[in-house]
Enzyme design. Structure first.
Site, PDB file in Angstrom:
ATOM      1  N   ARG A 132      -2.390 -10.272   5.052  1.00  0.00           N
ATOM      2  CA  ARG A 132      -2.761 -10.503   3.649  1.00  0.00           C
ATOM      3  C   ARG A 132      -1.682  -9.877   2.780  1.00  0.00           C
ATOM      4  NH1 ARG A 132      -5.137  -7.618  -0.310  1.00  0.00           N
ATOM      5  NH2 ARG A 132      -6.618  -8.665  -1.690  1.00  0.00           N
ATOM      6  N   LYS A 134       0.829  -1.205   0.000  1.00  0.00           N
ATOM      7  CA  LYS A 134       0.000   0.000   0.000  1.00  0.00           C
ATOM      8  C   LYS A 134       0.860   1.250   0.000  1.00  0.00           C
ATOM      9  CE  LYS A 134      -4.204  -2.260   1.227  1.00  0.00           C
ATOM     10  NZ  LYS A 134      -5.192  -2.690   2.215  1.00  0.00           N
TER      11      LYS A 134
END
Ligand code: PMM
Length: 268
Positions: free
Chosen positions: A243, A204
């Protein structure tokens, strides 16, 4: 949890696994590399993304879920649609991972309750097309914990067993970098709820910015080391799962952490 995005437009790997054969092969590879769960998704949630319609989402994921589940892989389905979750579970998925925490589809909670599967309830404030306009908090940790508790209440009222509910702070979803870091610092608070906790920091943008600025930001494909470091810290905080796109890097980080702590291998 290893990520298989069967999408043409995800921010980190968009298009690479869009072909079902490539997606299946990628899922099997991540499984062999030591992922405990493979998360299959057919909708990109990158900021600003537009949604595929339901038949298109079904078309993207169903064969991939069925083939991976048929190969004894533990599959989770990353979807906000109850019908997609239901079809994926019928094809062998054992976990429903809903980034909207069942807010996106009013039928989701009942479908999950009837299926009796694990459910990841992520913190979410609206669809990706304009979610960053909702990144306003009085106290991000208190607000996210309260909004997640409301999801737990709604899910259990619909018949989902509390022990089936896994909580996720939703890094990057209606969050600015400082919100993501505050939530990571507060992971022990989420763990203290007694629910299993899942964290999705992988690749991210805020990780690209750590120690950098907008001019020198790491590109998405150069964020796997930063991701693996967050996996080790998340494990320290007691989370149940992370994840990630790069399973090898996270397995390495967790192996180093275990050795550091004098713990034995976890058997896989
Ligand atoms: N992030 C993305 C997609 N699905 N699911 C959960 N539970 N938590 C997350 O943080 C999360 C998610 C977006 O990342 P991607 O486009 O790389 O899949």
């Amino acid at each position: 949890m290893g990520v298989v995005n069967v999408t043409p437009d995800s921010f980190s790997d968009g298009g690479v696994w869009f072909d079902p054969e490539a997606a299946i092969a990628h899922g099997l590879r991540l499984w062999e590399q030591g992922a405990d769960i493979i998360d299959v998704g057919g909708e990109s949630t990158r900021p600003g993304a537009l949604r595929p319609d339901e038949p298109e989402e079904m078309r993207r994921i169903l064969r991939v879920v069925a083939e991976l589940a048929g190969a004894e892989v533990v599959v989770s389905i990353d979807t906000m649609r109850a019908a997609v979750a239901q079809a994926a579970v019928a094809s062998g998925a054992r976990i429903v991972n809903d980034v909207s925490g069942a807010l996106g589809d009013p039928a989701m909670a009942e479908v999950v309750a009837a299926a009796g599967v694990d459910f990841v309830a992520m913190h979410w404030r609206g669809h990706s097309v304009d979610m960053q306009s909702r990144a306003h908090y009085d106290d991000v940790v208190a607000d996210v914990c309260r909004e997640l508790a409301a999801r737990v209440a709604a899910l259990t009222a619909a018949g989902v067993a509390p022990e089936r509910i896994i909580l996720d702070p939703g890094l990057g979803f209606a969050k600015l970098p400082e919100h993501n870091w505050a939530l990571l610092r507060a992971l022990p608070d989420l763990v203290a709820t007694g629910h299993r906790v899942l964290v999705g920091s992988s690749r991210k943008r805020f990780l690209g910015l750590a120690g950098r600025d907008e001019q020198t930001i790491r590109p998405a494909d150069a964020r796997d080391i930063a991701t693996a470091v967050t996996s080790a810290y998340a494990a320290d905080a007691g989370v149940w799962g992370v994840r990630v796109h790069d399973v090898v890097a996270t397995r390495d980080a967790l192996a180093v952490r275990r050795a550091w702590r004098g713990e034995s291998e976890d058997g896989r």
